[in-house]
Enzyme design. Sequence first.
Site, PDB file in Angstrom:
ATOM      1  CE  LYS A 166      -4.273  -1.829   1.900  1.00  0.00           C
ATOM      2  NZ  LYS A 166      -5.148  -1.919   3.061  1.00  0.00           N
TER       3      LYS A 166
ATOM      4  CE  LYS B 250      -6.021  -8.921  -1.924  1.00  0.00           C
ATOM      5  NZ  LYS B 250      -5.706  -8.258  -0.666  1.00  0.00           N
TER       6      LYS B 250
ATOM      7  CE  LYS C 296     -13.519  -4.008   0.309  1.00  0.00           C
ATOM      8  NZ  LYS C 296     -13.383  -3.550   1.686  1.00  0.00           N
TER       9      LYS C 296
HETATM   10  P1  TYM Z   1     -10.853  -5.949   4.005  1.00  0.00           P
HETATM   11  O1  TYM Z   1     -11.900  -4.922   4.249  1.00  0.00           O
HETATM   12  O2  TYM Z   1      -9.823  -5.687   2.974  1.00  0.00           O
HETATM   13  O3  TYM Z   1     -11.530  -7.326   3.625  1.00  0.00           O
HETATM   14  C1  TYM Z   1     -12.587  -7.896   4.390  1.00  0.00           C
HETATM   15  C2  TYM Z   1     -12.427  -9.405   4.468  1.00  0.00           C
HETATM   16  O4  TYM Z   1     -12.462  -9.972   3.143  1.00  0.00           O
HETATM   17  C3  TYM Z   1     -11.326 -10.825   2.959  1.00  0.00           C
HETATM   18  N1  TYM Z   1     -10.911 -10.772   1.550  1.00  0.00           N
HETATM   19  C4  TYM Z   1     -10.796 -11.846   0.758  1.00  0.00           C
HETATM   20  N2  TYM Z   1     -11.017 -13.155   0.991  1.00  0.00           N
HETATM   21  C5  TYM Z   1     -10.823 -14.021  -0.052  1.00  0.00           C
HETATM   22  N3  TYM Z   1     -10.435 -13.611  -1.290  1.00  0.00           N
HETATM   23  C6  TYM Z   1     -10.197 -12.308  -1.564  1.00  0.00           C
HETATM   24  N4  TYM Z   1      -9.837 -11.922  -2.785  1.00  0.00           N
HETATM   25  C7  TYM Z   1     -10.384 -11.354  -0.513  1.00  0.00           C
HETATM   26  N5  TYM Z   1     -10.253 -10.000  -0.443  1.00  0.00           N
HETATM   27  C8  TYM Z   1     -10.576  -9.670   0.834  1.00  0.00           C
HETATM   28  C9  TYM Z   1     -10.260 -10.237   3.879  1.00  0.00           C
HETATM   29  O5  TYM Z   1      -9.272 -11.200   4.196  1.00  0.00           O
HETATM   30  C10 TYM Z   1     -11.098  -9.838   5.075  1.00  0.00           C
HETATM   31  O6  TYM Z   1     -11.309 -10.949   5.938  1.00  0.00           O
HETATM   32  N6  TYM Z   1      -7.601  -5.382   7.777  1.00  0.00           N
HETATM   33  C11 TYM Z   1      -8.895  -5.934   7.433  1.00  0.00           C
HETATM   34  C12 TYM Z   1     -10.048  -5.413   8.257  1.00  0.00           C
HETATM   35  C13 TYM Z   1      -9.872  -5.528   9.739  1.00  0.00           C
HETATM   36  C14 TYM Z   1      -9.986  -6.726  10.506  1.00  0.00           C
HETATM   37  C15 TYM Z   1      -9.780  -6.317  11.860  1.00  0.00           C
HETATM   38  C16 TYM Z   1     -10.206  -8.059  10.178  1.00  0.00           C
HETATM   39  C17 TYM Z   1      -9.614  -4.510  10.593  1.00  0.00           C
HETATM   40  N7  TYM Z   1      -9.574  -4.980  11.893  1.00  0.00           N
HETATM   41  C18 TYM Z   1      -9.812  -7.245  12.899  1.00  0.00           C
HETATM   42  C19 TYM Z   1     -10.229  -8.999  11.227  1.00  0.00           C
HETATM   43  C20 TYM Z   1     -10.043  -8.580  12.570  1.00  0.00           C
HETATM   44  C21 TYM Z   1      -9.195  -5.573   5.968  1.00  0.00           C
HETATM   45  O7  TYM Z   1      -8.711  -4.598   5.454  1.00  0.00           O
HETATM   46  O8  TYM Z   1     -10.149  -6.343   5.385  1.00  0.00           O
END
Ligand code: TYM
Length: 358
Positions: free
Chosen positions: A115, A220, A223
């Site tokens: 990032k 991957k 978004k």
């Molecule tokens: P975020 O918002 O990017 O994504 C949300 C969840 O979706 C999963 N994910 C995927 N799973 C499978 N294939 C993909 N291509 C894919 N893209 C995204 C992510 O692994 C996630 O589970 N840092 C985290 C948010 C967060 C969080 C937390 C998660 C903040 N605090 C505490 C767990 C516990 C994030 O940016 O997810």
Amino acid sequence: MSAITPRVFSGVQPTGNLHLGNYLGAIRRFVTLQESHDCLYCVVDLHSITAQLVHEDLAGQTRSITAAFLAAGIDPKRHIVFNQSRVSGHAELAWVFNCVARIGWMNRMTQFKEKAGKDRENASLGLLAYPSLMAADILLYRATHVPVGDDQKQHLELTRDIAVKFNNDFAARIEALGLTTDLPAEAPDAAPARGYFPVTQPLIEGAATRVMSLKDGSKKMSKSDPSDLSRINLTDDAEAISRKVRKAKTDPDALPSEAEGLKGRPEADNLVSIYAALAGRPVAEILAEFGGQQFSAFKPALADLAVHVLSPITEEMRRLEADPGHIDAVLKDGGERAGAIAEATMRDVKSIVGFLHG
Ligand code: TYM
């Protein structure tokens, strides 16, 4: 001394459209875990300002993720759904963790490197400290299990490192204050660990922990991909889903009959895994059915299945989004209930660190 209750926490950022990867890798797992655990599901708005400070409609995005949670089947009465910024404990505990964690740990995070790009000096300090806030999200509720996609694995390892270091650094004070807890054992036959914070277990399971781009099987699904054809959004209608599946990149060969035959064929592997995850069936079974067939036969079946699974969610999301007052009420109620748990943890943490309070 007491034992820690098993508790699930996970979060989703309110940035951009939710896509099939978010659904299969995370949100669908959130729904099933409700049967066996107390769960907190959080729209992590504090995280969303780390990479981009000013958002056109952060409140709207927050409501939209909440609508997706509810539409997918998360029950906000039996469990807790809220947005992070409502509970000040997240930021407070993150500060303590900023002082527990080491800069070297943060510098090693691959998501930070990706990032921040080449101009690391110009990335926000928040982006560097992002995993420390994530650890605070989880440990504020002393959550024991965290369902996420594969891309969050490294962040969860860091959460464990922070919990262990906090437990060790403050071991004597935790003991003196009578706040030592029996933590769940790492393995069924291992002795239980002791400390204040649990060493959280990541739940990265199933056929779709890493859903790949429809345009490039080595990337991957994300978004932030500039091509909308690379992902299926939870807001896509049946027509858009079918078009994207039809245009998905493939290779010229027929589908193999066994999983071994997917090696070195990332696009084929991805589409078959998506089918298996959507159908809730093993990959072997899907290949037994479609092995030997061309993508021209497989793709329409995949599109139909995706529409069948996703359309009811999309429709329910639209219905919910038409009533923002209801969504706000859900978040407010969830925030109050999360806040009560968080307050108890912060009272303990302040005593452990030695801050005067009360
Ligand atoms: P975020 O918002 O990017 O994504 C949300 C969840 O979706 C999963 N994910 C995927 N799973 C499978 N294939 C993909 N291509 C894919 N893209 C995204 C992510 O692994 C996630 O589970 N840092 C985290 C948010 C967060 C969080 C937390 C998660 C903040 N605090 C505490 C767990 C516990 C994030 O940016 O997810």
